[in-house]
Write an enzyme that holds these catalytic residues in place. Structure first.
Site, PDB file in Angstrom:
ATOM      1  N   HIS A 158      71.346  52.621  48.755  1.00 27.22           N
ATOM      2  CA  HIS A 158      70.836  51.627  49.718  1.00 27.22           C
ATOM      3  C   HIS A 158      70.816  50.215  49.138  1.00 27.22           C
ATOM      4  O   HIS A 158      70.674  49.248  49.868  1.00 27.22           O
ATOM      5  CB  HIS A 158      69.432  52.025  50.185  1.00 27.22           C
ATOM      6  CG  HIS A 158      69.453  53.224  51.089  1.00 27.22           C
ATOM      7  ND1 HIS A 158      69.382  53.133  52.458  1.00 27.22           N
ATOM      8  CD2 HIS A 158      69.587  54.542  50.819  1.00 27.22           C
ATOM      9  CE1 HIS A 158      69.454  54.340  52.993  1.00 27.22           C
ATOM     10  NE2 HIS A 158      69.577  55.216  52.009  1.00 27.22           N
ATOM     11  N   ASP A 364      70.652  41.570  48.367  1.00 22.36           N
ATOM     12  CA  ASP A 364      70.067  42.660  49.149  1.00 22.36           C
ATOM     13  C   ASP A 364      71.172  43.623  49.566  1.00 22.36           C
ATOM     14  O   ASP A 364      72.265  43.182  49.899  1.00 22.36           O
ATOM     15  CB  ASP A 364      69.395  42.088  50.409  1.00 22.36           C
ATOM     16  CG  ASP A 364      68.129  42.837  50.778  1.00 22.36           C
ATOM     17  OD1 ASP A 364      68.041  44.037  50.457  1.00 22.36           O
ATOM     18  OD2 ASP A 364      67.223  42.227  51.391  1.00 22.36           O
TER      19      ASP A 364
END
Ligand code: F6P
Length: 482
Positions: A158, A364
């Protein structure tokens, strides 16, 4: 009985549990992926006990079985706070300078991965499809294989994946990162992340073949599968939440000032200090916005036992105090800083009410706040997304105002442009991004990953099982964003 989908992750989000953790991107995505599937979610209960009970806790909710294990104080120290969050997390986010490696933490990480494998091993059936999530469990595939499990096992990262030169700063990287080659398929958020890992494998001597990579006798496939949200459901939630009493109270309390919103876990990767400086620059250079725009920064504390997280907290608190002292007056506070998490509903209502969302991480994996903010908007009068070029979401959401979070003047200018953007332009930017999110939602993400995972690897029987049980509509169809 057919194939089951077994999800494994460190965090498990059990519905209505008092211990439900902060909703990070992983928990939101996995929860949606399991919906309407015959599945089990295995992981940490969120509890610390010394010693942990030998039997896991089993909870059944809405046809999903949650199997939860406790961790010991030592496990939390060495595995969660240690190798996972003081070494792997900073390295994967390109922050080599923040890593703090110790042999004790590395052996704790291996111990907990072995323990997960021991506990899970006892529950597995031959035709289960196993999908492991995130950097806490890189070695779980290898441990399951060494216990004789020949199941189809996938892994999804992720977070971002840094380039080889950065990955190689991890001591014993071949053992830890090489562990990913024991999975059948490793999924990444973006093509850039996938390519970084592919280059790393090749730099370590892996051979590339038609279907993937071969490294020390292990064959692995790599793919890019950008995680998404339950777009339609989120749109509905936000429409209703926008009318809730609490959200109305927040709007009223702003007294006509425009709402600029930031929502992030308190983490150095999120670029909160840089965002505060950009907001300060707006007020400095454009006095007409003083008293007319308010930044609400919702920032639940996270991983608070780790020094780097204490440091970022002190930095953010200091900066916000300085801006509020400098520009605030008795009738207006420029930045409202909230160290708490809100329910999904309240957050959706805040997104709907915000004229601008600032999603400006330094790095991110994806950032689902950006996607949820867009889904929450009124399509007839949408707000504006200011998005960092270093969030995985920027690859898809290219009609946002894309900024380099390191360039304070440019972020301040984008914020001013967002606040002053005419309705036509706001609609023109919002519509294609919403259309994209409606097409590539969380269901597409899960189907895309799972169909690629089972493609070629297992026998026809399993393929049929997946098709029937997981509602995979097209096992061989075109794959988005590969
Ligand atoms: O999305 C990345 C991630 O690390 C998830 O794995 C995790 O659930 C989330 O962020 C929140 O972090 P934590 O589990 O450490 O609170």
């Amino acid at each position: 009985m057919g194939a089951r989908l077994i999800i494994v992750s460190n965090r498990v989000s059990v519905p209505d549990s008092p211990r439900t953790p902060l909703a990070g991107g992983m928990a939101v995505a996995v929860k949606a992926a399991l919906k309407n599937r015959n599945g089990m979610w295995f992981g940490w209960s969120g509890k610390v006990s010394d010693p942990p009970p030998s039997e896991p806790q089993v909870v059944d909710v809405n046809k999903i079985t949650y199997v939860l294990i406790d961790l010991s104080t030592n496990d939390i120290q060495e595995y969660y706070n240690g190798l996972a969050n003081s070494v792997l997390w900073p390295i994967l986010h390109y922050r080599v300078d923040l890593q703090e490696y110790s042999r004790a933490d590395a052996s704790g990480y291996m111990r907990v991965n072995r323990m997960f494998a021991d506990r899970l091993s006892a529950l597995l059936r031959e035709d289960d499809v196993i999908w492991v999530h995130d950097y806490h469990l890189m070695l779980l595939g290898r441990e399951l294989r060494s216990r004789g499990h020949r199941n189809t096992i996938g892994f999804y990262l992720h977070t971002p994946c840094a380039p080889p030169d950065i990955l190689q700063t991890l001591p014993h990287h071949r053992e830890i990162l090489g562990g990913l080659t024991y999975y059948n398929l490793v999924g990444f958020q973006t093509e850039n992340d996938r390519d970084n890992f592919a280059h790393y494998l090749v730099s370590q001597g892996a051979a590339q073949n038609r279907s993937g990579y071969e490294f020390e006798g292990q064959k692995v496939r790599l793919g890019a599968f950008p995680v998404s949200i339950e777009t339609k459901a989120y749109m509905r939630l936000a429409r209703n939440a926008g009318r809730s009493a609490f959200v109305a109270l927040v709007r009223e309390s702003l007294g006509g000032s425009r709402l600029v919103l930031g929502v992030d876990r308190l983490d150095y990767s999120k670029g909160i200090p840089d965002r505060v400086k950009a907001f300060e620059r707006l007020l400095e250079n454009h006095p007409e916005w003083r008293g007319k725009a308010t930044l609400i920064q919702v920032t639940p504390k996270s991983r608070s036992d780790i020094k780097q997280y204490g440091d970022i907290e002190a930095e953010v608190t200091g900066l916000i105090g300085k801006v509020n002292g400098r520009f605030g007056d008795a009738a207006w506070t420029p930045i409202r800083y909230v160290n708490r998490s809100y329910s999904r509903t309240v957050l959706a209502g805040l997104y709907r009410s915000a004229h601008v969302a600032m999603v400006t991480p330094l790095r991110d994996g994806m950032n689902l706040v950006a996607k949820e903010y867009l889904a929450a908007q009124d399509p007839d009068d949408p707000g504006v997304l200011v998005l960092s070029q270093f969030a995985g979401a920027a690859k898809e959401l290219d009609h946002a105002l894309i900024v380099n979070p390191h360039e304070t003047d440019a972020v301040a200018a984008a914020l001013k442009r967002a606040l002053e953007m005419p309705l036509d332009e706001r609609r023109e930017r919002h519509a294609p991004m919403l259309a994209h999110l409606l097409e590539y939602d969380i269901k597409t993400w899960a189907e895309d990953y799972l169909s690629t995972l089972v493609e070629g690897a297992p026998g026809r029987r399993l393929l049929e099982g997946i098709r029937a049980l997981f509602g995979v509509s097209s096992l061989n169809g075109p794959l988005a964003f590969r």
